[in-house]
Structures are given as C-alpha cells and as structure tokens.
Motif scaffolding. Sequence first.
Motif, PDB file in Angstrom:
ATOM      1  N   THR A  12      -7.061 -35.885 -22.710  1.00 34.01           N
ATOM      2  CA  THR A  12      -8.532 -34.568 -23.482  1.00 34.01           C
ATOM      3  C   THR A  12      -8.968 -34.091 -22.012  1.00 34.01           C
ATOM      4  N   GLY A  13      -9.537 -33.236 -22.236  1.00 35.59           N
ATOM      5  CA  GLY A  13     -10.334 -32.626 -20.401  1.00 35.59           C
ATOM      6  C   GLY A  13     -11.424 -31.436 -21.354  1.00 35.59           C
ATOM      7  N   SER A  14     -11.844 -30.383 -20.678  1.00 37.07           N
ATOM      8  CA  SER A  14     -12.565 -29.230 -20.571  1.00 37.07           C
ATOM      9  C   SER A  14     -11.744 -28.054 -20.531  1.00 37.07           C
ATOM     10  N   ALA A  15     -10.730 -28.526 -19.617  1.00 35.34           N
ATOM     11  CA  ALA A  15      -9.955 -27.134 -19.198  1.00 35.34           C
ATOM     12  C   ALA A  15      -8.579 -28.270 -19.144  1.00 35.34           C
ATOM     13  N   GLY A  16      -7.085 -27.132 -19.543  1.00 34.46           N
ATOM     14  CA  GLY A  16      -5.471 -27.557 -18.947  1.00 34.46           C
ATOM     15  C   GLY A  16      -5.613 -29.057 -19.775  1.00 34.46           C
ATOM     16  N   LYS A  17      -5.580 -28.962 -20.884  1.00 40.60           N
ATOM     17  CA  LYS A  17      -4.825 -29.744 -21.637  1.00 40.60           C
ATOM     18  C   LYS A  17      -4.165 -29.692 -22.377  1.00 40.60           C
ATOM     19  N   THR A  18      -3.765 -28.099 -22.498  1.00 41.38           N
ATOM     20  CA  THR A  18      -2.401 -27.974 -23.294  1.00 41.38           C
ATOM     21  C   THR A  18      -1.268 -27.543 -22.193  1.00 41.38           C
ATOM     22  N   VAL A  32      -2.016 -45.696 -23.280  1.00 41.77           N
ATOM     23  CA  VAL A  32      -2.468 -44.273 -22.254  1.00 41.77           C
ATOM     24  C   VAL A  32      -2.887 -43.314 -22.262  1.00 41.77           C
ATOM     25  N   GLY A  33      -4.148 -42.787 -21.770  1.00 42.88           N
ATOM     26  CA  GLY A  33      -5.191 -42.256 -21.879  1.00 42.88           C
ATOM     27  C   GLY A  33      -5.725 -41.717 -20.723  1.00 42.88           C
ATOM     28  N   VAL A  34      -5.779 -40.189 -20.714  1.00 43.82           N
ATOM     29  CA  VAL A  34      -5.545 -39.573 -19.735  1.00 43.82           C
ATOM     30  C   VAL A  34      -6.954 -38.292 -19.591  1.00 43.82           C
ATOM     31  N   VAL A  35      -8.081 -38.147 -19.485  1.00 40.72           N
ATOM     32  CA  VAL A  35      -8.998 -37.379 -18.990  1.00 40.72           C
ATOM     33  C   VAL A  35      -9.154 -36.421 -17.899  1.00 40.72           C
ATOM     34  N   LEU A  36      -8.909 -35.450 -18.074  1.00 36.77           N
ATOM     35  CA  LEU A  36      -8.341 -34.260 -16.710  1.00 36.77           C
ATOM     36  C   LEU A  36      -9.438 -33.814 -15.832  1.00 36.77           C
ATOM     37  N   ASN A  37     -10.511 -33.241 -16.722  1.00 34.49           N
ATOM     38  CA  ASN A  37     -12.055 -32.425 -16.193  1.00 34.49           C
ATOM     39  C   ASN A  37     -13.216 -32.851 -17.255  1.00 34.49           C
ATOM     40  N   VAL A  38     -14.699 -33.191 -16.709  1.00 38.58           N
ATOM     41  CA  VAL A  38     -15.691 -32.686 -17.748  1.00 38.58           C
ATOM     42  C   VAL A  38     -16.523 -31.013 -17.112  1.00 38.58           C
ATOM     43  N   GLY A  39     -16.031 -30.317 -17.465  1.00 43.64           N
ATOM     44  CA  GLY A  39     -16.329 -28.841 -17.517  1.00 43.64           C
ATOM     45  C   GLY A  39     -17.737 -28.312 -18.319  1.00 43.64           C
ATOM     46  N   GLN A  96     -23.181 -34.508 -21.776  1.00 43.83           N
ATOM     47  CA  GLN A  96     -22.953 -34.777 -22.846  1.00 43.83           C
ATOM     48  C   GLN A  96     -21.347 -34.989 -22.880  1.00 43.83           C
ATOM     49  N   ILE A  97     -20.693 -33.500 -23.011  1.00 46.74           N
ATOM     50  CA  ILE A  97     -19.010 -33.777 -23.438  1.00 46.74           C
ATOM     51  C   ILE A  97     -18.656 -34.582 -22.409  1.00 46.74           C
ATOM     52  N   ALA A  98     -19.104 -35.374 -21.210  1.00 49.53           N
ATOM     53  CA  ALA A  98     -18.482 -36.780 -20.200  1.00 49.53           C
ATOM     54  C   ALA A  98     -18.665 -38.061 -21.661  1.00 49.53           C
ATOM     55  N   VAL A  99     -19.755 -37.800 -22.305  1.00 54.54           N
ATOM     56  CA  VAL A  99     -19.766 -38.570 -22.784  1.00 54.54           C
ATOM     57  C   VAL A  99     -18.845 -39.361 -24.100  1.00 54.54           C
ATOM     58  N   ALA A 100     -18.580 -37.598 -25.205  1.00 53.01           N
ATOM     59  CA  ALA A 100     -17.284 -37.208 -26.140  1.00 53.01           C
ATOM     60  C   ALA A 100     -15.856 -37.482 -25.481  1.00 53.01           C
ATOM     61  N   LYS A 101     -15.898 -36.963 -24.287  1.00 54.91           N
ATOM     62  CA  LYS A 101     -14.440 -37.109 -23.531  1.00 54.91           C
ATOM     63  C   LYS A 101     -14.207 -38.731 -23.094  1.00 54.91           C
ATOM     64  N   GLY A 102     -14.754 -39.182 -22.686  1.00 56.17           N
ATOM     65  CA  GLY A 102     -14.929 -40.703 -22.406  1.00 56.17           C
ATOM     66  C   GLY A 102     -14.161 -41.857 -23.502  1.00 56.17           C
ATOM     67  N   ALA A 135      -9.499 -38.363 -10.266  1.00 56.41           N
ATOM     68  CA  ALA A 135     -10.636 -38.659  -9.411  1.00 56.41           C
ATOM     69  C   ALA A 135     -11.814 -37.664  -8.427  1.00 56.41           C
ATOM     70  N   ASP A 136     -11.472 -36.416  -8.726  1.00 54.94           N
ATOM     71  CA  ASP A 136     -12.225 -35.525  -8.544  1.00 54.94           C
ATOM     72  C   ASP A 136     -12.968 -34.807  -8.852  1.00 54.94           C
ATOM     73  N   ASP A 137     -13.121 -35.450  -9.679  1.00 54.31           N
ATOM     74  CA  ASP A 137     -14.254 -35.547 -10.477  1.00 54.31           C
ATOM     75  C   ASP A 137     -15.585 -36.534 -11.519  1.00 54.31           C
TER      76      ASP A 137
END
Length: 466
Positions: free
Chosen positions: A108-114, A180-187, A199-205, A221-223
């Motif tokens: 999951t993530g705000s951008a780049g998921k697909t 395995v769970g991947v979180v890309l970013n919170v935008g 709040q977005i971070a709460v949901a993605k987490g 690590a960059d977010d």
Amino acid sequence: MIALSLAEIASAVGGQTYDIPDPRVRVTGPVVIDSRKVEPGSLFAAFVGERVDGHDYAREVVDKGAVAVLASRPVGVPAVVVDDVQAALGALARHVVARLGATLVALTGSAGKTSTKDLIAQVLRRKADTIFTPGSFNNEIGLPLTALTATDETQFLVLEMGARGIGHITYLTGLTPPKVGVVLNVGTAHIGEFGGREQIAVAKGELVEALPAEGTAILNADDPLVRAMASRTKAKVLFFGEAASADVRAENVRLTETGQPAFSLHTPSGCSEVTLRLYGEHHVSNALAAAAVAHDLGMSVEEIALALSEAGNLSRWRMEVTERSDGVTIVNDAYNANPESMRAALRALVAMGRGRRTWAVLGQMAELGDESLTEHDAVGRLAVRLNVSKLVAVGGREASWMQLGAYNEGSWGEESVHVSDAQAAIDLLRSELRPGDVVLVKASRSVGLESVAQTLLTDVQGGVDA
C-alpha cells in the motif's frame, strides 16, 4: 481458481444451495462479476449495482457454462444464496488463500502502488508461479477476485491494497492475510477524505499491524511517517530507500538520456547495477521496494537486478510512452494524479525532453480537500521552475488555479494556458505541436484526460512504443 465443489463453496461462505441437483459438482473456472466474462466452469457473483442487477443475468450465465450463481436470492438456476454477496466473495477468497499455502505479498501507499506491484510481480515470477492484481483492482471486490485467480501452482500472490479511510486495510488483510507487507509512502492522495497525512499514516500502517511474527514489514526509510511504522509491527523489518541506513538501497542514481533511471542496487547479499525501462526517477523507490521483497524471498542481487532491468509497464496509462511517426512523443500518465505523482511526472517529462519542447497537459487532482488550491497552485509553479516549455491546464476551477500559479511564478505569459475541456486541449495541441515535442498528459482518473493522449496518437498513424 482451485477446483471447489458447490457444497464446499456454500460451507465456506455460509450460504444455502438452491436448484443444485448435485452439490458435488465443482467450479473449475474463474469467479467473475461480469456476465460477459463467464467461461465454462465459472462461478458468477451477482452484484446489485445502481443501473444493473446481476441476478437478471443468472439464466444467461448458466447457459454460457457457469456452474452456479453466488446470489442474494434464489434465481431459478443453480445458486449459492447468501445474505451479502460482497462479504461472501471475501469469505471465499479467505478460504482459497488458506488452502493454497502461497506466500502473500501485500502493498500500500499514497503513490506508486500499481507500478510497484507490477515490478514485484515481474521479479517474483522469475522464481515461481505468481498471481498479481490486474491494474489497480485493489478494493473490497477487486482484491478477492484477484486472490480467487490463484491455482494449485501459485507460490506468490501479490496484492495491492487501497484505502479511503481508517479500517479499510484491516478489512482487506482479514480477507487475504499477508506474510510480507510493503508500505511505499504517505502522501497527500485522498487527504480531503482522511483529514491529514497523520491519519493517512494510521490507515496505511494497518498493513504492518496485520503481519505475523514470522512475516516481514518492508518500509520506506526515506519517508519518516513510514519509517515510524516499524514500531507498529511484530514482524521483521526491512528498510528500503536511498538513505545510507536502508537495508536495500540505491547509490549513484542517475537518468539516461531518455529519462530512464539507473543506479547501483545494494542489498545485504551484494551489489549489482540496474537500468530501468520505466521513465522517471520516482521509479527508483518503487524498484527498491520490489528488490526488498525479492531479497526477503530468497532471490540473489544479480537475479533481482536483471529482472528489474527487464521489467516493463504492465498497467495502462501510467507513464505510457509512445512515439508518433512524426517524432512527437506522447506520455500518457492519465490514470490518476496526486501532488506527489504530478511532481514526479513533471520531472520525468523534463528529463525526457532534453533539447526538445515539452508540454504538460494537466487536469484536476481530486480529493485534496482544503489543500486543493495550494496544491494546484504549486504544480503550476513547479512547471515554471522546471522550465517546462508550455503548460496546458485543462478543466474548471482547479485547472485555473494551476495556470495562475504558473503565471505568478514567472513571466510565462503565453507559456501557460487554461482551456475548458479535453477537446479544447486537443484542438490547441493539433495546431501547435511540432516534430520532436514531448507531451505529458496527466490528471485524476475522473477527469478522463486519457482521451487527449489517445486522440493525439490516432491523429498520426504509425506510432510505435518507445
């Protein structure tokens, strides 16, 4: 789908069988919700939509070869009847996933998921049979339908998970529990619905909270908001990014003359060079996430680098680059847009257009709430700072804010223009495009700007994929 008897399906979804002479008859084909996609052996899930009631197609789908209908009422043909078809579809997916024993990778993530999901799938399928979400089929219906395409041979299941509120990802992970769970970013995508990045971070987490102790959380690590999610999981944590502390990282990042990223890939097992076929530096982070997944699942750094370097774009209208026979390059990125992806696309446009005229044909970024004016203004200003040759802002109020931002950032004058709709943009481009120009088309999906790119491509026959 793995073959299941109608009796087993009814038990898994808590349904009752109607008009079924032999409950031992098995579903051997796909589970579908579109009557046009029915094949012999299918199970047809009958949803009631705003305009169409799937139950009305029950006789038709059985005549086409469907074994039965998953329905909310008896329909006069073999059916498994349940209280809620959507919930039953999810329950069936959960049953199948439990039977499979495949490794489930969710992201999951705000951008780049697909784009990242497509990269992960292309890397993992070099190792073993891999099923993955088509396009961005990432909601309460699309996710179980994807899981149900798995067979007995499937070893990896890669699922994209979207969220429009707190609890959505928790629900999805309940249907298809990931290892395995991947979180890309919170935008800022959907920030108007969530109310803020925190709040977005709460949901993605919620994704990493769902992981088992023997699982792996793969975090950017960059977010900072994603990095902080390490404290929310009992699973092993693997960081990716350009930060020196990242377990899987990129060094010496650069762009080729055509705007494709190249970098040195470092993993705990070694280093290898990668040159992506995708366009734009933002894909480096996506590739690192895919590399981290592959590393965790036992692939060597050489295997990973080769797979990434050969991976292509599997989903339509996402930085889809086509060169017309007259030398005009069309970049169709019109599937969706948010501030982060808009900035990345503009930078990719400039990288691709070295020494050429560049056009940014941009429309509304939806669901930004109170941030909408600021974010659209900022996109217009960024286009000026990046020296995009011409901005064409398409649509209503938000587009006018974008054009005004460009105008106020510098003495652009005729270099930025606001047009009312897609047809007006097409008319303008038809009259002004010259051989060698590069045109980016991008907006939220609801705007429908893909018609601009498609029309420009059909205007000149003989376009070839770049």
